[in-house]
Design a protein around this motif. Structure first.
Motif, PDB file in Angstrom:
ATOM      1  N   ALA A   8     -12.229  37.093  -4.836  1.00 22.80           N
ATOM      2  CA  ALA A   8     -11.155  36.227  -4.339  1.00 22.80           C
ATOM      3  C   ALA A   8     -10.898  36.487  -2.849  1.00 22.80           C
ATOM      4  CB  ALA A   8      -9.876  36.487  -5.133  1.00 22.80           C
ATOM      5  N   PHE A   9     -10.196  35.565  -2.228  1.00 15.19           N
ATOM      6  CA  PHE A   9      -9.709  35.721  -0.853  1.00 15.19           C
ATOM      7  C   PHE A   9      -8.373  36.456  -0.896  1.00 15.19           C
ATOM      8  CE2 PHE A   9      -6.996  34.342   2.612  1.00 15.19           C
ATOM      9  CZ  PHE A   9      -7.823  34.463   3.715  1.00 15.19           C
ATOM     10  N   PRO A  10      -8.135  37.396   0.004  1.00 14.06           N
ATOM     11  CA  PRO A  10      -9.000  37.931   1.050  1.00 14.06           C
ATOM     12  C   PRO A  10      -9.503  39.331   0.667  1.00 14.06           C
ATOM     13  CG  PRO A  10      -6.715  38.378   1.599  1.00 14.06           C
ATOM     14  CD  PRO A  10      -6.729  37.843   0.180  1.00 14.06           C
ATOM     15  N   LEU A  11     -10.043  39.456  -0.536  1.00 16.11           N
ATOM     16  CA  LEU A  11     -10.436  40.752  -1.066  1.00 16.11           C
ATOM     17  C   LEU A  11     -11.924  40.999  -0.801  1.00 16.11           C
ATOM     18  CD1 LEU A  11      -8.447  40.616  -4.445  1.00 16.11           C
ATOM     19  CD2 LEU A  11      -7.625  41.187  -2.165  1.00 16.11           C
ATOM     20  N   SER A  12     -12.531  41.877  -1.574  1.00 14.34           N
ATOM     21  CA  SER A  12     -13.957  42.184  -1.450  1.00 14.34           C
ATOM     22  C   SER A  12     -14.467  42.513  -2.847  1.00 14.34           C
ATOM     23  CB  SER A  12     -14.167  43.375  -0.516  1.00 14.34           C
ATOM     24  OG  SER A  12     -13.694  44.572  -1.132  1.00 14.34           O
ATOM     25  N   SER A  13     -15.725  42.914  -2.936  1.00 10.15           N
ATOM     26  CA  SER A  13     -16.273  43.259  -4.246  1.00 10.15           C
ATOM     27  C   SER A  13     -15.590  44.482  -4.852  1.00 10.15           C
ATOM     28  CB  SER A  13     -17.776  43.505  -4.148  1.00 10.15           C
ATOM     29  OG  SER A  13     -18.056  44.618  -3.317  1.00 10.15           O
ATOM     30  N   ALA A  14     -14.777  45.184  -4.068  1.00 11.48           N
ATOM     31  CA  ALA A  14     -14.002  46.305  -4.613  1.00 11.48           C
ATOM     32  C   ALA A  14     -13.061  45.847  -5.726  1.00 11.48           C
ATOM     33  CB  ALA A  14     -13.211  46.989  -3.502  1.00 11.48           C
ATOM     34  N   MET A  15     -12.698  44.561  -5.745  1.00 11.16           N
ATOM     35  CA  MET A  15     -11.783  44.066  -6.780  1.00 11.16           C
ATOM     36  C   MET A  15     -12.412  44.125  -8.174  1.00 11.16           C
ATOM     37  SD  MET A  15     -11.675  39.871  -6.727  1.00 11.16           S
ATOM     38  CE  MET A  15     -11.071  39.784  -8.421  1.00 11.16           C
ATOM     39  N   LEU A  21     -18.707  38.773   0.023  1.00  9.73           N
ATOM     40  CA  LEU A  21     -18.983  37.510   0.707  1.00  9.73           C
ATOM     41  C   LEU A  21     -18.935  37.719   2.220  1.00  9.73           C
ATOM     42  CD1 LEU A  21     -16.986  35.152  -1.665  1.00  9.73           C
ATOM     43  CD2 LEU A  21     -19.477  35.415  -1.544  1.00  9.73           C
ATOM     44  N   ARG A  22     -19.565  36.815   2.917  1.00  9.43           N
ATOM     45  CA  ARG A  22     -19.764  36.904   4.370  1.00  9.43           C
ATOM     46  C   ARG A  22     -18.508  37.377   5.115  1.00  9.43           C
ATOM     47  NH1 ARG A  22     -23.119  33.759   8.400  1.00  9.43           N
ATOM     48  NH2 ARG A  22     -24.572  33.514   6.663  1.00  9.43           N
ATOM     49  N   GLY A  23     -18.646  38.512   5.827  1.00  8.84           N
ATOM     50  CA  GLY A  23     -17.568  39.038   6.658  1.00  8.84           C
ATOM     51  C   GLY A  23     -16.657  40.036   5.969  1.00  8.84           C
ATOM     52  N   PHE A  24     -16.716  40.098   4.634  1.00  6.48           N
ATOM     53  CA  PHE A  24     -15.836  40.987   3.883  1.00  6.48           C
ATOM     54  C   PHE A  24     -16.601  42.229   3.428  1.00  6.48           C
ATOM     55  CE2 PHE A  24     -13.937  36.797   3.540  1.00  6.48           C
ATOM     56  CZ  PHE A  24     -12.587  37.057   3.773  1.00  6.48           C
ATOM     57  N   GLY A  25     -15.865  43.330   3.217  1.00  2.08           N
ATOM     58  CA  GLY A  25     -16.488  44.543   2.713  1.00  2.08           C
ATOM     59  C   GLY A  25     -17.647  44.985   3.590  1.00  2.08           C
ATOM     60  N   GLY A  26     -18.823  45.139   2.978  1.00  2.87           N
ATOM     61  CA  GLY A  26     -19.991  45.605   3.712  1.00  2.87           C
ATOM     62  C   GLY A  26     -20.878  44.516   4.272  1.00  2.87           C
ATOM     63  N   SER A  27     -20.470  43.258   4.171  1.00  3.44           N
ATOM     64  CA  SER A  27     -21.288  42.141   4.668  1.00  3.44           C
ATOM     65  C   SER A  27     -20.827  41.700   6.050  1.00  3.44           C
ATOM     66  CB  SER A  27     -21.214  40.944   3.704  1.00  3.44           C
ATOM     67  OG  SER A  27     -21.779  41.273   2.448  1.00  3.44           O
ATOM     68  N   VAL A  28     -21.791  41.414   6.919  1.00  3.80           N
ATOM     69  CA  VAL A  28     -21.447  40.986   8.277  1.00  3.80           C
ATOM     70  C   VAL A  28     -21.047  39.518   8.271  1.00  3.80           C
ATOM     71  CG1 VAL A  28     -22.968  42.691   9.330  1.00  3.80           C
ATOM     72  CG2 VAL A  28     -23.832  40.389   8.886  1.00  3.80           C
ATOM     73  N   LEU A  29     -20.317  39.108   9.290  1.00  2.00           N
ATOM     74  CA  LEU A  29     -19.818  37.735   9.360  1.00  2.00           C
ATOM     75  C   LEU A  29     -20.877  36.762   9.886  1.00  2.00           C
ATOM     76  CD1 LEU A  29     -17.507  35.734   9.022  1.00  2.00           C
ATOM     77  CD2 LEU A  29     -16.637  36.434  11.259  1.00  2.00           C
ATOM     78  N   GLY A  30     -21.632  37.192  10.899  1.00  2.00           N
ATOM     79  CA  GLY A  30     -22.613  36.275  11.477  1.00  2.00           C
ATOM     80  C   GLY A  30     -21.949  35.190  12.300  1.00  2.00           C
ATOM     81  N   ASP A  31     -22.742  34.187  12.703  1.00  2.90           N
ATOM     82  CA  ASP A  31     -22.209  33.165  13.608  1.00  2.90           C
ATOM     83  C   ASP A  31     -22.300  31.749  13.042  1.00  2.90           C
ATOM     84  OD1 ASP A  31     -24.919  32.860  13.690  1.00  2.90           O
ATOM     85  OD2 ASP A  31     -25.148  33.270  15.838  1.00  2.90           O
ATOM     86  N   ALA A  32     -22.462  31.609  11.725  1.00  2.00           N
ATOM     87  CA  ALA A  32     -22.530  30.285  11.110  1.00  2.00           C
ATOM     88  C   ALA A  32     -21.168  29.597  11.172  1.00  2.00           C
ATOM     89  CB  ALA A  32     -22.996  30.393   9.662  1.00  2.00           C
ATOM     90  N   GLU A  33     -21.191  28.267  11.159  1.00  2.00           N
ATOM     91  CA  GLU A  33     -19.949  27.495  11.087  1.00  2.00           C
ATOM     92  C   GLU A  33     -19.279  27.739   9.736  1.00  2.00           C
ATOM     93  OE1 GLU A  33     -18.333  25.300  13.312  1.00  2.00           O
ATOM     94  OE2 GLU A  33     -19.662  26.382  14.673  1.00  2.00           O
ATOM     95  N   PRO A  34     -17.948  27.820   9.694  1.00  2.00           N
ATOM     96  CA  PRO A  34     -17.259  28.088   8.424  1.00  2.00           C
ATOM     97  C   PRO A  34     -17.559  27.027   7.366  1.00  2.00           C
ATOM     98  CG  PRO A  34     -15.758  28.368  10.282  1.00  2.00           C
ATOM     99  CD  PRO A  34     -17.006  27.750  10.833  1.00  2.00           C
ATOM    100  N   SER A  35     -18.041  27.452   6.212  1.00  2.00           N
ATOM    101  CA  SER A  35     -18.389  26.522   5.139  1.00  2.00           C
ATOM    102  C   SER A  35     -18.600  27.277   3.840  1.00  2.00           C
ATOM    103  CB  SER A  35     -19.666  25.755   5.504  1.00  2.00           C
ATOM    104  OG  SER A  35     -20.172  25.055   4.395  1.00  2.00           O
ATOM    105  N   VAL A  36     -18.069  26.732   2.741  1.00  2.00           N
ATOM    106  CA  VAL A  36     -18.361  27.337   1.437  1.00  2.00           C
ATOM    107  C   VAL A  36     -19.827  27.136   1.077  1.00  2.00           C
ATOM    108  CG1 VAL A  36     -15.997  27.197   0.544  1.00  2.00           C
ATOM    109  CG2 VAL A  36     -17.581  25.298   0.153  1.00  2.00           C
ATOM    110  N   VAL A  87      -3.834  46.074  -4.874  1.00  2.00           N
ATOM    111  CA  VAL A  87      -4.113  44.761  -4.284  1.00  2.00           C
ATOM    112  C   VAL A  87      -3.628  44.713  -2.839  1.00  2.00           C
ATOM    113  CG1 VAL A  87      -3.579  42.290  -4.410  1.00  2.00           C
ATOM    114  CG2 VAL A  87      -4.163  43.560  -6.492  1.00  2.00           C
ATOM    115  N   ARG A  88      -2.472  45.283  -2.571  1.00  2.00           N
ATOM    116  CA  ARG A  88      -1.978  45.323  -1.197  1.00  2.00           C
ATOM    117  C   ARG A  88      -2.981  46.052  -0.287  1.00  2.00           C
ATOM    118  NH1 ARG A  88       3.261  45.154   1.446  1.00  2.00           N
ATOM    119  NH2 ARG A  88       3.092  46.239   3.438  1.00  2.00           N
ATOM    120  N   GLY A  89      -3.532  47.170  -0.791  1.00  2.00           N
ATOM    121  CA  GLY A  89      -4.523  47.906  -0.014  1.00  2.00           C
ATOM    122  C   GLY A  89      -5.782  47.093   0.240  1.00  2.00           C
ATOM    123  N   LEU A  90      -6.227  46.338  -0.767  1.00  2.00           N
ATOM    124  CA  LEU A  90      -7.404  45.490  -0.593  1.00  2.00           C
ATOM    125  C   LEU A  90      -7.145  44.395   0.437  1.00  2.00           C
ATOM    126  CD1 LEU A  90      -8.535  45.133  -4.322  1.00  2.00           C
ATOM    127  CD2 LEU A  90      -9.749  46.350  -2.510  1.00  2.00           C
TER     128      LEU A  90
END
Length: 261
Positions: free
Chosen positions: A19-26, A45-60, A163-166
């Motif tokens: 879920a947003f704005p969590l990570s696979s830690a959930m 997912l892209r930008g969260f946890g251990g994954s880099v964000l990159g420079d792609a346009e925002p899109s599901v 959840v607050r910590g995540l």
């Protein structure tokens, strides 16, 4: 770009999208409880946890393509795909763009409809604020209050604290990117009507962000779906009621494994 993912267990692959704005830690409880029966893959997912964000346009769609690339890299031809909230949007995009990768579908505390104009504007305002202030407190103020149901808020202090910590650990840039991606997502009702695999729709009885009506609408659009309402849970059923969530998902994945090659 390769997503970071935790990959545990053996058997039928079950990919769980956070879920947003969590990570696979959930997905801690799910990795502990389900890995004895299935192969559990939980990407950041892209930008969260251990994954880099990159420079792609925002899109599901970009996020869905990331997940498809991860499956290919891990030699997983087909998997049961599960997503909560934002992860559900990504799972639906995966059904639209890579249907051959989906063996079964779990949609929890999410919705098929696109944002209303008001909701879209709220997301974009939050994205602007996250970009300008570059601090996760924005998410604690604006997102955290809606994530958990009243039962959790009043009776599960440890869950609230976790959840607050995540939420606090979410990178503001990634959260802004994801908000813009979700604001631009299309309606996925027609996508669900075309899904050819079994589906399970889950919703918390206290979820105010993706309601029981939203869940019922998805279940009715899907050709082969069952609906499970989890009591005393809000928007994060896997964290608020992990035993009930895991039981429903385990029964569903086992049934999919029996019925589909």
């Amino acid at each position: 770009m390769q997503l970071y993912a935790r990959d545990v267990g053996q058997g039928t692959p079950l990919v769980l999208l956070h879920a947003f704005p969590l990570s696979s830690a959930m997905w801690l409880a799910q990795r502990e409880h389900l890995a004895s029966r299935f192969r559990i893959v939980t990407p950041d997912l892209r930008g969260f946890g251990g994954s880099v964000l990159g420079d792609a346009e925002p899109s599901v769609d970009v996020m869905a393509d990331d997940v498809a690339a991860l499956l290919k890299a891990r030699n997983i031809s087909r998997a049961v795909i599960g997503g909560v909230s934002m992860g559900g949007y990504v799972a639906m995009a995966l059904c639209r763009r890579h249907p051959d990768r989906v063996r079964g579908l779990v949609l929890a505390d999410t919705k098929a409809s696109a944002d209303t104009g008001e909701a879209r504007e709220k997301r974009l305002r939050m994205a602007e604020r996250l970009t300008a202030e570059n601090r996760p407190d924005v998410l604690v103020e604006e997102v955290l209050p809606g994530l958990l149901g009243p039962t959790t808020m009043h009776q599960r202090a440890l869950v609230y604290g976790r959840v607050r910590g995540l939420v606090q650990s979410a990178p503001p840039k990634a959260a802004a990117w994801a908000q813009r991606a979700m604001a631009a997502r299309p309606d996925s009702t027609d996508t669900l009507r075309g899904v050819k695999v079994p589906a399970l729709v889950i919703v918390g009885s206290e979820d105010r962000l993706a309601t029981e009506d939203d869940a019922r609408t998805m279940a009715e659009a899907l050709p082969n779906a069952e609906l499970t309402v989890i009591p005393r849970a809000g928007h994060l059923t896997p964290i608020e009621q992990p035993d009930l969530f895991d039981q429903a998902v385990a029964e569903f994945v086992a049934a999919v494994a029996r019925s589909t090659p």
